[in-house]
Every structure is written in C-alpha cells, then in structure tokens.
Design a protein around this motif. Structure first.
Motif: not given
Length: 139
Positions: A15-42
């Motif tokens: 689980d992770s917290w984001f400022q907004s749904a748009e913030a998650f989408d923007r961060l995920a698109r740019t590869g800035m969201v990473s897995c807490a276990v393995c560090g993968g960005t997909k």
C-alpha cells in the motif's frame, strides 16, 4: 491524500499514499512509483477492499505491519530515519550543495517536486523516491 493497494510486475503487493489520484497516475507514468519489496517501477493499482470506519478507536498499542511488504516498508522507513538527516523542503538545495562540494556529504532525505528531482537526476546527482511519505519533523 488517497491510499492505494499496489502490485508490481513481480507480483508483490503493498500500500502507498498519494496526494491525489492524478498524482499517482503522473508518478506511475514517469516510473517514480517503485515496489516496496523489489524496487521495480512497473507498478499498478491492485484490487482494494473498501475500508469502513465504525467510529470506534483502536484498542491497545498500534498494530505492527502484517504482510511481508508492510514489514519491509516499516524496516526501510526505520533505517532511513535512523541513518539519514531529514532536510524537508531543503532537499534539492542540500543535495546539489553536496554534489558541488560546497558542504560535506551525508545521507539525507526530504521533499522535492517531481521536476526538481528529475533535474537533479539529469545533472548526475543521485536521488531516489522513497515509497513512503516522510514524517514531517520540525526543529
């Protein structure tokens, strides 16, 4: 703030917290969201169960993280907070000053806008997003 259940390409869930749904989408698109276990960005949103509040306060001490991913996240937070200096909004200035040799190097963490973090990385200054929001500390 919004909390999402997430899943990486390797099947790890967290689980992770984001400022907004748009913030998650923007961060995920740019590869800035990473897995807490393995560090993968997909990483993508996982199926979530709704959280319903009963209005009752939890009993006893705060619960410990239950899943291995939550335990890894808690351990990462503990290590970062124990071994690094929190510099808050001064992160970009501090990171650049260390890189330029203006101040001694040390482990730091703080906050930066995505465009600021991208510029640091483009300039060869090593930065990495944390998979949790820093506790805001005051002096």
């Amino acid at each position: 703030m919004i909390q999402y259940a997430l899943k990486c390409a390797e099947g790890h869930t967290f689980d992770s917290w984001f400022q907004s749904a748009e913030a998650f989408d923007r961060l995920a698109r740019t590869g800035m969201v990473s897995c807490a276990v393995c560090g993968g960005t997909k990483v993508e949103k996982a199926v979530m169960t709704p959280r319903v509040s009963t209005g009752e306060k939890p009993k006893g001490p705060l619960s410990k993280p239950a899943s291995p991913a939550e335990q890894a996240m808690a351990e990462l937070r503990r290590r970062v907070e124990e071994n690094s200096d929190y510099v808050g909004a001064d992160f970009v200035r501090e990171a650049r000053a260390m890189h330029d040799g203006d101040i001694p190097e040390r482990a730091i963490y703080g906050e930066a806008r995505i465009d600021e973090a991208r510029k640091l990385a483009e300039d060869g200054i090593p930065v990495a997003p944390l998979p949790f929001m820093p506790n805001r500390k005051s002096n």
